[in-house]
Design an enzyme around this catalytic site. Structure first.
Site, mmCIF file in Angstrom:
data_model
loop_
_atom_site.group_PDB
_atom_site.id
_atom_site.type_symbol
_atom_site.label_atom_id
_atom_site.label_comp_id
_atom_site.label_asym_id
_atom_site.label_seq_id
_atom_site.Cartn_x
_atom_site.Cartn_y
_atom_site.Cartn_z
ATOM 1 N N CYS A 1 71.163 92.498 15.141
ATOM 2 C CA CYS A 1 70.448 92.048 15.157
ATOM 3 C C CYS A 1 70.636 90.390 15.552
ATOM 4 O O CYS A 1 71.725 89.649 16.099
ATOM 5 C CB CYS A 1 69.558 92.429 15.258
ATOM 6 S SG CYS A 1 67.881 92.304 15.708
ATOM 7 N N GLU B 1 71.786 101.722 12.648
ATOM 8 C CA GLU B 1 71.684 101.787 11.512
ATOM 9 C C GLU B 1 70.750 102.715 10.766
ATOM 10 O O GLU B 1 70.078 102.929 9.399
ATOM 11 C CB GLU B 1 71.792 100.698 9.893
ATOM 12 C CG GLU B 1 71.093 99.572 10.464
ATOM 13 C CD GLU B 1 70.814 98.999 11.155
ATOM 14 O OE1 GLU B 1 69.928 97.748 11.247
ATOM 15 O OE2 GLU B 1 71.268 98.937 12.417
ATOM 16 N N HIS C 1 69.506 98.327 16.699
ATOM 17 C CA HIS C 1 69.497 98.628 15.388
ATOM 18 C C HIS C 1 70.338 100.774 14.618
ATOM 19 O O HIS C 1 69.290 101.196 14.491
ATOM 20 C CB HIS C 1 68.734 98.800 14.064
ATOM 21 C CG HIS C 1 67.746 97.740 14.091
ATOM 22 N ND1 HIS C 1 67.867 96.724 13.083
ATOM 23 C CD2 HIS C 1 66.945 96.311 14.566
ATOM 24 C CE1 HIS C 1 67.595 95.511 13.325
ATOM 25 N NE2 HIS C 1 66.889 95.477 13.872
#
Length: 333
Positions: free
Chosen positions: A127, A222, A220
């Site tokens: 990001c 994760e 994202h």
């Protein structure tokens, strides 16, 4: 995955990987982000052992409790650089200034980036870190979006043969949560290779052309199943505190139709919304991106392993080309 004791791990005839993890996330998300990325690293099924070394930057605004946690559990980058790292992961961060170069953490972050440039096999950026490294390395300016890009978006691979995305689904979901964007045209004008993008979400994954020495995520992968819910809950609290003039919009494609109806009905009694989100909505959420995220990290760590172990590859895998360990030449890349 089974965890090995340190003594048992040291007795294994396997070259381990040492991975630095620069965690720049704010206090409220620090430990969750740490857990999320370490979980992705730990999901790798390649033949390797991993040592992950979290560290942060002193220029980031922290509470006393968080600074104590970092002092107790995190490493110092100067120590890691002296010992040597094989790869580096850099998270996003909260910003307060219109330009990244005005942030207090900018110069310390660039010190880490310069320290890693010639000393690790690959840097993986998440990001805001992607935006920072693209500005540093290519002079690319990120562009503000008309509104926050927030939700779960379907993505398509643009190069399914690249080693980083080999053997993963050609279509998959990824969460996004950001106010700024770097477009495919900007990536490609800088000579970077876009691997996955979404019509609504934009570019998710791109790499540098030199054996994916730098991996750029705008999404994202994760995120936990409830990460976007927690962001929504924060905005709900802001509305209830009078910091927003209206209830927050729903993250795109995240809540099912039945969940959306549940939340809309709950707004008839605003003071009950937070409890309802926690007790009734969270159990109904789905994760549609986790397996793909693990596969990409598995591929990335496999690439790092090959690049840092060419001597062993020559001994046990004579077919590996020392000048092209990832097989990019053979596929015309």
């Amino acid at each position: 995955h089974d965890l090995l004791s340190l003594d048992r791990a040291r007795r294994q005839d396997i070259r381990e990987l040492h991975i630095g993890f620069l965690n720049m996330m704010p206090d409220a998300a620090l430990q969750a982000t740490e857990r999320q990325f370490i979980r992705l690293v730990g999901s790798c099924n390649r033949i390797a052992q991993f040592y992950v070394y979290p560290f942060s930057l002193s220029a980031l605004d922290r509470s006393e409790a968080t600074r104590h946690y970092i002092d107790q559990h995190y490493s110092r980058f100067d120590d890691l650089k002296a010992k040597g790292l094989d790869a580096l992961i850099i998270t996003g961060a909260n910003v307060a200034n219109p330009r990244l170069t005005e942030e207090p953490f900018w110069n310390p972050l660039m010190d880490v980036v310069r320290g890693a440039e010639d000393n690790v096999a690959s840097v993986l950026c998440s990001c805001l870190a992607t935006h920072a490294l693209l500005h540093h390395g290519h002079g690319i300016e990120r562009r503000p979006l008309p509104e926050k890009r927030w939700g779960v978006f379907p993505h398509t691979l643009r190069d399914a043969d690249h080693p980083l995305v080999r053997d993963i689904n050609t279509r998959f979901d990824v969460p996004h949560s950001r106010y700024n964007d770097i477009s495919r045209e900007q990536f490609e004008a800088a000579g970077l290779h876009v691997l996955a993008e979404s019509e609504a979400g934009g570019v998710h994954l791109a790499v540098s052309p030199d054996l994916a020495r730098i991996v750029y995520f705008q999404g994202h992968p994760e995120y936990d199943r409830n990460s976007l819910l927690k962001e929504y809950q924060r905005e709900v609290r802001r509305f209830l505190a009078g910091e927003r003039t209206e209830p927050p919009p729903f993250p795109s494609n995240y809540f099912s139709e039945s969940v959306t109806t549940l939340i809309e009905n709950a707004w008839r009694h605003p003071k009950t919304v937070e409890a309802m989100l926690r007790d009734e909505v969270e159990p109904l959420l789905e994760n549609t991106w986790g397996d793909t995220a693990k596969a990409v990290f598995n591929n990335w760590l496999g690439m790092v392993y090959q690049l840092t172990n060419l001597d062993r590859q020559q001994q046990y895998m004579p077919g590996v080309d020392r000048d092209d360990p990832l097989g990019l030449k053979t596929r015309g890349a």
